[in-house]
Design a protein around this motif. Structure first.
Motif, PDB file in Angstrom:
ATOM      1  N   HIS A 175      -3.126   9.080  -5.729  1.00 57.08           N
ATOM      2  CA  HIS A 175      -2.036   8.586  -4.646  1.00 57.08           C
ATOM      3  C   HIS A 175      -0.650   8.648  -5.055  1.00 57.08           C
ATOM      4  CE1 HIS A 175       0.240   5.380  -2.810  1.00 57.08           C
ATOM      5  NE2 HIS A 175      -0.242   5.593  -1.769  1.00 57.08           N
ATOM      6  N   ARG A 180      -0.075   6.963   5.374  1.00 57.49           N
ATOM      7  CA  ARG A 180      -1.535   6.590   5.419  1.00 57.49           C
ATOM      8  C   ARG A 180      -2.088   7.072   6.909  1.00 57.49           C
ATOM      9  NH1 ARG A 180      -3.068   1.191   6.764  1.00 57.49           N
ATOM     10  NH2 ARG A 180      -0.727   0.791   6.828  1.00 57.49           N
ATOM     11  N   ARG A 274       3.446  -1.401   9.504  1.00 58.75           N
ATOM     12  CA  ARG A 274       2.013  -2.219   9.200  1.00 58.75           C
ATOM     13  C   ARG A 274       1.915  -1.983   7.573  1.00 58.75           C
ATOM     14  NH1 ARG A 274      -0.612   0.573  14.037  1.00 58.75           N
ATOM     15  NH2 ARG A 274      -0.458  -1.092  15.593  1.00 58.75           N
ATOM     16  N   THR A 275       3.207  -2.332   6.675  1.00 57.18           N
ATOM     17  CA  THR A 275       3.162  -2.274   5.187  1.00 57.18           C
ATOM     18  C   THR A 275       2.650  -3.628   4.662  1.00 57.18           C
ATOM     19  OG1 THR A 275       5.223  -2.515   5.215  1.00 57.18           O
ATOM     20  CG2 THR A 275       4.569  -0.224   4.999  1.00 57.18           C
ATOM     21  N   ASP A 277       0.377  -7.227   5.387  1.00 54.94           N
ATOM     22  CA  ASP A 277      -0.643  -7.774   6.229  1.00 54.94           C
ATOM     23  C   ASP A 277      -0.829  -9.367   6.462  1.00 54.94           C
ATOM     24  OD1 ASP A 277      -1.341  -8.487   3.731  1.00 54.94           O
ATOM     25  OD2 ASP A 277      -3.238  -7.230   3.443  1.00 54.94           O
ATOM     26  N   GLN A 283       4.277  -6.066   0.536  1.00 56.76           N
ATOM     27  CA  GLN A 283       4.026  -4.792   1.262  1.00 56.76           C
ATOM     28  C   GLN A 283       3.068  -3.916   0.265  1.00 56.76           C
ATOM     29  OE1 GLN A 283       7.287  -2.993   3.671  1.00 56.76           O
ATOM     30  NE2 GLN A 283       8.295  -4.088   2.215  1.00 56.76           N
ATOM     31  N   ARG A 284       1.912  -3.932   0.493  1.00 57.97           N
ATOM     32  CA  ARG A 284       0.532  -3.470  -0.168  1.00 57.97           C
ATOM     33  C   ARG A 284       0.104  -2.085   0.182  1.00 57.97           C
ATOM     34  NH1 ARG A 284      -1.149  -8.965  -0.196  1.00 57.97           N
ATOM     35  NH2 ARG A 284      -0.831 -10.006  -2.085  1.00 57.97           N
ATOM     36  N   GLU A 285       0.721  -1.636   1.269  1.00 61.93           N
ATOM     37  CA  GLU A 285       0.216  -0.499   2.060  1.00 61.93           C
ATOM     38  C   GLU A 285       1.500   0.607   2.127  1.00 61.93           C
ATOM     39  OE1 GLU A 285      -3.029   0.173   2.444  1.00 61.93           O
ATOM     40  OE2 GLU A 285      -3.919  -1.657   2.499  1.00 61.93           O
ATOM     41  N   ASP A 286       0.905   1.821   2.179  1.00 63.46           N
ATOM     42  CA  ASP A 286       1.856   2.897   2.808  1.00 63.46           C
ATOM     43  C   ASP A 286       1.908   2.575   4.245  1.00 63.46           C
ATOM     44  OD1 ASP A 286       2.422   3.978   0.133  1.00 63.46           O
ATOM     45  OD2 ASP A 286       0.490   5.411   0.611  1.00 63.46           O
ATOM     46  N   GLN A 288       1.764   3.686   8.141  1.00 59.08           N
ATOM     47  CA  GLN A 288       0.847   4.887   8.761  1.00 59.08           C
ATOM     48  C   GLN A 288       1.467   5.908   9.427  1.00 59.08           C
ATOM     49  OE1 GLN A 288      -0.783   1.851  11.436  1.00 59.08           O
ATOM     50  NE2 GLN A 288      -2.875   2.107  10.352  1.00 59.08           N
TER      51      GLN A 288
END
Length: 469
Positions: A175, A180, A274-275, A277, A283-286, A288
């Protein structure tokens, strides 16, 4: 019956007559996985982890081995023991990188013959792109180098120093901090195959982000994110995405900076990528998106597509519409009444085509086709992303595993098959040239020999009265 069975066993044992191979072949015969039937259908050794079209071959990665099959006939060409495999290069010059988990090094194989073209004994991680291959090797835990190779080259194009690599950076395509992709049921996330290398890549190392220019290998930024920040490298920019909890909600802000100077080039507030949730806003996500574009939700609650390079709004959905897929050229949108899928052009939202589809249909965009997966009845449909013309329509419950210039690989369990464009559809248009019509890395970076005068999205190459490139 017992006497007859004994007689058959005796005849088989003495070699006079053996019906068992024919009987087993009849029992083991596979049912067609689609209607109309595929060009060929084969049963592979195990459930595929990934399938990639590499020139005239199909590379099938399984849990402990990798095999290559002819794209024309499905015949197995070679097989190797390997824990991971990844394809680099374009339609005319692909190679297959293979290796073993927790073992340094990798081999680059010719996809047609399986012959080793290059061997490395020290690399701990490999990243494969359409026009570049990267590998990382470490001499000490805090002393590593990143090298860039032409997919079929024998000497590195450049090397860069990195102060170690993340503990998660190993094997193939670990990664990095980018976008994402939107997920689609029954369509593999990597069906499009390797993409062109972005102009900049973000390597996470010990809580910091090292931004590397893929044209020169220069580390242009070494940044530590703030407590409420997440960093992403998209479209030649370094994004600082802030999410702060206030009044029971997350408040977002995006600051895009020129990595060469560190200066802010655009900013947007209230745009949710949407990083995060939950209300705590970690912020745990890359974010979109895909390649140089970002997907998010604007302050008015409508989904929108942003240009990562300059922050322009490329598309804003109407209320109730849902983005299903996006790339640098087009977006696939489900209508508010969930009865149709609409193909739209980015940069103005112009409708290119509209097609009836169920409310649970999924979709994905590749350089060669827009793929739609429907259920009740189960179908896979491939369309020309520009015009919406049908390339193939299949009645099948199989998944779309890989999409190439002339057709796609579908699969169900251990069964895979190849379908050419034109099966059960109108005569397809000519496939795009090598590169799939994708934009190059852009003016902020790229690899030698790649045209970059058009900007990351080729916005300066816009031609034609009808809005086509």
């Amino acid at each position: 019956m017992a006497l007859a069975l004994v007689a058959v066993v005796v005849l088989a044992a003495t070699g006079v007559w053996n019906p068992f191979p024919g009987v087993w072949e009849w029992v083991d015969r596979s049912e067609p996985i689609s209607e109309p039937d595929v060009v060929w259908q084969q049963r592979v050794g195990g459930t595929p982890k990934s399938v990639t079209i590499a020139g005239d071959t199909v590379i099938v990665e399984q849990r402990t081995r990798v095999e290559a099959r002819s794209l024309a006939t499905g015949t197995q060409l070679w097989e190797r023991k390997a824990d991971w495999a990844a394809v680099s290069g374009g339609d005319r010059d692909p190679v297959v990188a293979v290796g073993k988990l927790l073992v340094k090094g990798y081999e680059l194989l010719d996809p047609t013959t399986g012959v080793v073209r290059r061997r490395d004994d020290d690399a701990v991680a490999v990243w494969t792109y359409r026009n570049l291959l990267l590998d990382a090797r470490c001499f000490e835990p805090t002393d590593c180098t990143l090298s860039a190779w032409d997919p079929r080259g024998t000497a590195p194009l450049w090397t860069a120093a990195l102060p170690g690599v993340s503990t998660g950076l190993f094997a193939d395509n670990p990664h990095l901090l980018g976008t994402r992709r939107l997920a689609a049921p029954r369509i593999d996330a990597d069906a499009a195959g390797p993409e062109p290398v972005p102009p900049l890549l973000g390597f996470p190392v010990d809580g910091r982000v090292h931004v590397v220019d893929t044209a020169t290998g220069r580390v242009v930024q070494n940044v530590e994110p703030g407590r409420d920040e997440r960093l992403a490298v998209i479209g030649g920019r370094m994004l600082r995405i802030t999410a702060v909890s206030r009044d029971g909600t997350c408040q977002f802000a995006i600051s895009a900076r020129d990595p060469a100077t560190g200066q802010e080039v655009w900013r947007r507030a209230g745009f949710n990528l949407r990083t995060a949730d939950n209300a705590g806003c970690p912020q745990r996500e890359d974010p979109q998106g895909a390649r140089n574009v970002l997907i998010g939700v604007g302050p008015d609650g409508r989904e929108a597509v942003l240009d990562g390079y300059d922050g322009r709004l490329l598309l804003v959905d109407a209320e109730g519409e849902k983005l299903l897929a996006v790339d640098d050229r087009y977006a696939l949108v489900r209508s508010a009444d969930k009865s149709t899928i609409v193909g739209r052009e980015l940069g103005g939202g112009r409708v290119r085509w509209t097609r009836p589809a169920g409310g649970k249909a999924g979709a994905a965009l590749t350089p060669y086709a827009a793929v739609i997966a429907e259920d009740k009845p189960n179908r896979l449909i491939a369309l020309d992303p520009r015009t919406g013309r049908e390339l193939v329509v299949l009645r099948t419950s199989a998944n779309a595993l890989a999409v190439g210039p002339h057709g796609m690989i579908i699969g169900e369990g251990r069964e895979i098959g190849y379908v050419r464009w034109g099966a059960g559809a109108a005569v397809p248009p000519a496939p795009p040239e090598d590169g799939g019509g994708l934009p190059g890395p852009g003016a902020t970076g790229g690899v030698p020999g790649v045209e970059d005068s058009c900007g990351p999205k080729r916005e300066l190459c816009y031609q034609g009265d009808d809005g086509d490139e």
